[in-house]
Design a protein around this motif. Structure first.
Motif, mmCIF file in Angstrom:
data_model
loop_
_atom_site.group_PDB
_atom_site.id
_atom_site.type_symbol
_atom_site.label_atom_id
_atom_site.label_comp_id
_atom_site.label_asym_id
_atom_site.label_seq_id
_atom_site.Cartn_x
_atom_site.Cartn_y
_atom_site.Cartn_z
ATOM 1 N N ASN B 14 0.058 8.404 0.537
ATOM 2 C CA ASN B 14 -0.199 7.003 0.838
ATOM 3 C C ASN B 14 -1.266 6.320 -0.067
ATOM 4 N N SER B 70 -7.801 1.506 7.315
ATOM 5 C CA SER B 70 -8.622 0.470 7.873
ATOM 6 C C SER B 70 -9.456 1.030 9.056
ATOM 7 N N ASN B 96 -12.242 1.021 3.255
ATOM 8 C CA ASN B 96 -10.623 0.793 3.482
ATOM 9 C C ASN B 96 -10.009 0.822 2.080
ATOM 10 N N GLU B 99 -5.032 0.226 3.175
ATOM 11 C CA GLU B 99 -4.355 -1.175 3.633
ATOM 12 C C GLU B 99 -4.955 -1.966 2.704
ATOM 13 N N GLN B 100 -6.327 -2.086 2.188
ATOM 14 C CA GLN B 100 -6.561 -3.045 1.257
ATOM 15 C C GLN B 100 -6.743 -2.368 -0.477
ATOM 16 N N TRP B 103 -2.088 0.688 -0.956
ATOM 17 C CA TRP B 103 -0.864 -0.086 -0.499
ATOM 18 C C TRP B 103 -0.554 -1.335 -1.293
ATOM 19 N N VAL B 104 -1.744 -2.069 -1.447
ATOM 20 C CA VAL B 104 -1.325 -3.370 -2.197
ATOM 21 C C VAL B 104 -1.503 -3.292 -3.836
ATOM 22 N N HIS B 105 -2.054 -2.291 -4.128
ATOM 23 C CA HIS B 105 -2.016 -2.282 -5.777
ATOM 24 C C HIS B 105 -1.449 -1.147 -6.293
ATOM 25 N N SER B 106 -0.194 -0.814 -5.855
ATOM 26 C CA SER B 106 0.494 0.489 -6.121
ATOM 27 C C SER B 106 1.237 0.250 -7.468
ATOM 28 N N ASP B 107 1.147 -1.087 -8.063
ATOM 29 C CA ASP B 107 1.584 -1.373 -9.150
ATOM 30 C C ASP B 107 0.824 -0.910 -10.372
ATOM 31 N N ILE B 111 -6.185 0.331 -12.073
ATOM 32 C CA ILE B 111 -6.936 -0.866 -11.263
ATOM 33 C C ILE B 111 -7.058 -0.159 -9.824
ATOM 34 N N ASN B 114 -10.088 2.134 -9.731
ATOM 35 C CA ASN B 114 -11.388 1.350 -10.065
ATOM 36 C C ASN B 114 -11.943 0.825 -8.732
ATOM 37 N N LYS B 115 -10.867 -0.018 -8.106
ATOM 38 C CA LYS B 115 -11.110 -0.677 -6.861
ATOM 39 C C LYS B 115 -11.569 0.214 -5.944
#
Lengths: 135, 666, 283
Positions: B14, B70, B96, B99-100, B103-107, B111, B114-115
């Motif tokens: 995940n 989270s 986190n 979730e943040q 899961w939201v930057h799998s593309d 990036i 780095n995040k």
């Protein structure tokens, strides 16, 4: 060579609605731009205007405050106070040279993962359009 | 010196499937005060938690970052892991990155990586500022206060008492029973209302765990869950209820007759009275505004002007136990409670605003509740429905629904829920009383949502021959002995004009008078109509935003009897659950005042939604704020409002949040 | 006018109603005036009042909050007193306010008086004190009006112009904190600007830090600034601080229909809220 500008957004999210909404965007696997850095606060009413000012001073391109919809505050009335502070702070910062498009207040509930992703996408888009902030 | 350990979770694939874990670990090791950075396949699993425990002990860590899901998911899990390693559980911060981030930057894996690093960087900056925090234990007074002695309050009190806890029930009228005691029959089963209610009233009065305080009102509430202090005003009854045996000779012989509130002005009571025959307690009070002796005393005190009133005192002379206590005064008692249940119920809408319906000027226009009294066998007419004007039996009756309900113009847009059914019931009952009666019901919509309700409504049409006319009457006026109801049958699209003998207005429900004042005393919310506001309309229907205070029944909104009973029991279950614990643990993430910095502007006192900030006066006369740890819920509203930064929120201090923001640019 | 003030001050001191009267006396430059604390009835002749009496003396009341004190106050200063009463910094029973009707004072600097009025007076129409025990001068009956043409002018600049405008001013700031020291509304024991941990405002005199100071100083006075203009008057590098303060004053009036210092008992807009607030945002 022109380097595309990647704005940085500092997002203050209330624990009960908006932070949960951001989590839901994750569990729903909705992708959105990675420009936001989330700070968890108990309530949008916890956000001292000083945090906003400091974020801009430190170099944030945009600041987002997100809380429960009016009437839904976990603490019954925190977001009403947030709304008042924001209503005065936003034009004031604009007056002092921070474009008001760089400072947003949004209501995102725990069930609005989609809305959260849209808010971030739209905000990022706006900030890219305005361009980098000269400090 | 902070020694931070960073634990990065793969969460299977995940997180690890998107975020480059080795890169994150490498970056984390270089962050300030980080002494170890390790990864786990599943941090929340038992082996994962064990490795965190071991690392804490091995590396002598005193701050922990778990970069995983989270905090809303597993913060408590990892706090326990810290505690089991001997570390204060509040020295944890979660980053986190699932979730943040993953899961939201799998593309874009780069990036996302780095995040993730930045999220951990911010968490490290914050965790360095964490301090050990300690929850507090507070004791509970295992005694409940129930406000309101209607069916809801009776049910609540009985259920709490049957669970084994002490209850005080406060009722402002001389008897419990409330609105249900006034009803004749209940829909849709046509049970006799008094027959099912009065046994409960007697049960309550005889229950060893219940203390009944009638003719009393709640005046002031302080304290917090588990420890409320409540000032209760006992009004002067002028009768010593310890001596009184309820023989009834006083109220039979009292010469002063006044309109009965219980019978809604249709019958008479005496100045010393019990409101109705089955009253609980069955002991009278003296209504001083009508008592002859009191009038005599006033006449003496004010200089004996005018005609001398009789010095009656008949009740005193006849009382076999000398229970009449003229020297009894109203008294204020302070009692301690662990919880409070509000069940103040409703009153019917005062239709004097409806000029088109005569504003109470026509004797033969009555309310639904008045008709209940007329139909009741113990009512002023002994159950005979007669006209107030001439005592004749009405043969044609018109009912008007939605008087004070669903009416925007009168500021009552809500549906009172029970009127559709009670008009149907009353029409059926009238037909049973007298087969010659013809009933007309003017309605907007018939709302028969409930078990057996629709069938009951059809029974009114089929068996009682009620004629339903869709439309709100525009005018009612007197024509000789008849009342003419003018309206429009909106289904037929034509005006109707019906001469009737009796008009019954189905007046809606509104909260009891003084509900708003009580809500302010209790610091619970109420809406624009003064209905109490529940914590969540779906999921927390009997709780309020003030811990330890519950609401039940028609004080929250229009409810019928079964709903009120269910809510009363629900509130009682909440109370019993609370009382089953010996102490309450308070969350340490609350606001604390630095008294040296406080300038005493007391903005925090005004702004706090929970009345959790109070003030003290120092020896040198300064005002300073002080928070109540048990009332504070840690929202932080006061902190953002405090200019001198004299108040701070544990777990989310100014320093922590500022460093978290600044951590982004480290 | 001056005689009235002196007589009242004398009476107050002689009857021991107060043990000090704060007022104005001629300064040593023989041109301007300066604050004076009169303790003896024999000294009341030092008191004056004229167009050079620029200072807002209400700041001095904070240190005398427990002692009965008389004060000579212009309309804007009385708003300051109201603010301090509202924020529970003063006790009304310890105050005797000699309110002076004022139609504006002159721009003064040490050793010089200009013929023009300071910004605060140019836009002021509150000529009668809002709270007083004794009034000197004829009260002005016409209702105060509001003029924010100076603010609108800046609002109408382009964002870039506005940014440049404020950069030019704030870059000059030396963070002497004189604006704070002189302000009646700034009475915190420890100002956020002085705090080291957390360090809200960095130590270096740099544009970013100056911006934080000036922004938050003003925002802490939002719905509180009573427009006495002392900060602007005192500023050694002539930053037009009233332009900052008055922007917040304008928006507060517009959004919340609120003017600070007009009423003693009113609940300020940030201490309350309305569910139906229509503020043009987040409804």
């Amino acid at each position: 060579m022109a380097v595309s500008h990647e704005p940085r957004i500092v997002g203050f999210l209330c624990n009960w609605c908006s932070y949960a909404g951001a989590d839901l965007a994750g569990t729903s696997r909705i992708t959105y731009p990675a420009n936001i850095r989330i700070i968890r606060v108990p309530c949008s009413g916890r956000v001292d205007p000083l945090f906003v000012v400091k974020s801009f001073q430190l170099g944030a391109d945009g600041v987002l405050i997100a809380g429960c919809h009016p009437g839904d505050c976990h603490y019954t009335e925190g977001n009403y106070h947030t709304r008042r502070r924001f209503a005065l702070l936003r034009p004031f910062l604009d007056y002092l040279g921070i474009d008001q498009e760089r400072f947003r207040l949004e209501w995102v509930s725990a069930s609005e993962g989609k809305k959260f992703s849209e808010v971030v996408a739209d905000f990022t888009e706006t900030l890219k359009r305005i361009g980098p902030r000269e400090i | 010196m902070a020694r931070v350990g960073v634990f990065v979770c793969h969460c299977g694939t995940n997180i690890a499937g998107v975020v480059n874990i080795p890169e994150v670990l490498e970056a984390a090791e270089k962050m300030p005060m980080v002494v170890s950075a390790t990864d786990n396949k599943y941090s929340c699993s038992e082996p994962g938690q064990a490795s965190i425990r071991e690392a804490i002990i091995e590396n002598n860590l005193n701050r922990v970052i778990v970069a995983a899901c989270s905090p809303r998911m597993h913060e408590i899990t990892f706090r326990r892991a810290l505690a089991s390693a001997g570390l204060n559980p509040y020295l944890l911060e979660m980053a986190n990155i699932r979730e943040q981030c993953s899961w939201v930057h799998s593309d874009n894996k780069e990036i996302a990586t780095n995040k993730a690093i930045e999220i951990i960087k911010m968490a490290v900056a914050k965790v360095i500022r964490h301090e050990p925090l300690y929850p507090r234990q507070v004791g509970i007074t295992k005694r409940a206060l129930v406000i309101g002695g209607g069916i809801t309050g009776i049910q609540t009190a009985l259920d709490i008492a049957n669970a084994g806890y002490g209850v005080v029930l406060v009722e402002r009228e001389p008897s419990i029973g409330g609105r249900m005691a006034q009803l004749d029959k209940t829909f849709p089963t046509l049970d006799c209302s008094a027959c099912i209610l009065t046994p409960k009233m007697v049960d309550l009065s005889q229950h060893p765990k219940i203390k009944l305080m009638t003719y009393a009102e709640v005046k002031k509430v302080t304290g917090f869950i588990g420890n409320f202090e409540v000032e209760i005003l006992h009004k002067a009854k002028k009768v010593d209820h310890l001596k009184c045996i309820g023989c009834g000779i006083c109220w039979q012989k009292c010469p002063e007759k006044v309109p009965s509130e219980f019978d809604l002005g249709l019958g008479k009571r005496t100045a010393i009275y019990i409101p109705f025959a089955q009253a609980v307690p069955p002991k009278p009070v003296i209504d001083l505004s009508h008592c002859r002796y009191t009038k005599y005393l006033t006449w003496v005190a004010t200089g004996q002007e005018g005609k001398k009133p009789p010095e009656c005192r008949i009740c005193e002379k006849l009382c076999p136990t000398a229970a009449i206590a003229w020297d009894q005064e109203e008294q204020l008692f302070t009692e301690k409670f662990g919880t409070i249940v509000v069940a103040t119920g409703y009153q019917t809408y005062d239709y004097s605003h409806y000029k088109e319906y005569g504003s109470r000027d026509f004797a033969d226009v009555i309310t639904g509740l008045q008709l209940e009294r007329l139909m009741s066998a113990s009512g002023p007419t002994g159950g005979e429905v007669t006209r107030l004007s001439d005592g004749s039996h009405p043969k044609t009756v018109a009912f008007v629904c939605c008087v004070g309900s669903r009416d925007q113009q009168r500021g009552r847009p809500y549906c009172s829920k029970v009127c559709c059914m009670y008009t149907a019931k009353q029409a059926i009952m009238l037909k049973e009383h007298d087969p010659e009666v013809q009933c007309y019901i003017f309605y907007i919509d018939v709302r028969a949502g409930g078990k057996d309700f629709e069938e009951f409504y059809l029974r009114a049409i089929d068996e009682a021959g009620v004629i339903y006319i869709k439309g709100r009457p525009s005018k009612i006026y007197q024509d000789g002995k008849k009342l003419i109801v003018l309206g429009e049958d909106t289904l037929m699209g034509r005006p109707v004009e019906i001469p009737v003998d009796l008009v019954v207005l189905a007046t809606g429900m509104e909260p009891s008078a003084g509900a708003d004042e009580l809500a302010r005393n209790l610091n619970i919310s109420y809406d624009t109509y003064n209905f109490m506001v529940e914590a969540h309309p779906k999921l927390r229907p009997v709780e309020t935003h003030t811990d330890g205070i519950f609401v039940a029944g028609a004080c929250v909104g229009p409810r019928d009897i079964p709903e009120c009973v269910a809510q009363g029991s629900a509130a009682a279950a909440k109370v019993a659950a609370l009382f089953s614990q010996d102490t309450l643990t308070t969350e340490p993430l609350i606001a604390v005042v630095n008294q040296a910095r406080c300038i005493g502007c007391l903005l925090c006192v005004t702004i706090c939604p929970f009345k959790a900030v109070d003030y003290q006066t120092t020896q040198d006369g300064r005002l300073i704020a002080a928070t109540n740890e048990s009332l504070c819920k840690g929202c932080g509203l006061c902190i953002a409002a405090c200019r001198p930064k004299a108040i701070d929120l544990r777990g989310f201090t100014n320093q922590q949040i500022l460093d978290e923001v600044a951590g982004l640019w480290l | 006018m001056i005689e009235e003030i002196r007589n009242k001050a004398k009476e107050l001191l002689e009857t021991k109603t107060v043990d000090c009267v704060i007022g104005y006396e001629p300064a040593t430059d023989n041109l301007t005036s300066r604050p004076v604390f009169i303790y003896e009835p024999s000294q009341v002749n030092r008191l004056i009042f004229d167009e050079t009496c620029v200072h807002n003396l209400s700041k001095y009341l904070i240190n005398r909050r427990y002692k009965p004190t008389g004060i000579v106050a212009k309309p804007c200063d009385t708003r300051g007193i109201n603010l301090l009463l509202n924020e529970k910094q003063l006790r009304r029973e310890n105050l005797f306010i000699i309110g002076v009707v004022c139609s504006g004072i002159r721009k003064v600097r040490f050793n010089q008086i200009e013929n023009s009025m300071p910004t605060k007076c140019q836009y002021c129409s509150q000529h009668t004190p809002v709270i007083y025990d004794f009034l000197v001068g004829e009260p002005v009956t016409e209702a105060p009006t509001h003029n924010y043409s100076d603010i609108t002018e800046i609002e109408n600049m382009s964002p870039a112009q506005r940014k440049a405008f404020w950069s030019e001013h704030f870059d000059r700031c030396i963070r002497c904190y004189g604006c704070r020291q002189v302000c009646a509304g700034c009475y915190c024991y420890e100002c956020f600007g002085d705090e080291l941990d957390p360090l809200w405002v960095g130590i270096r005199i740099a544009p970013g830090e100056n911006w934080v100071w000036n922004t938050v100083r003003a925002f802490h006075l939002s719905a509180r600034c009573i427009a006495c203009g002392e900060c602007e008057h005192i500023c050694p590098v002539n930053i037009p601080l009233m332009l900052v303060n008055r922007k917040l004053e304008k928006d507060t009036l517009h959004l919340f229909d609120f003017e600070p210092g007009i009423d003693t008992e009113i609940v300020p807009p940030f201490a309350t809220y309305k569910k139906e607030d229509k503020l043009g945002t987040g409804e």
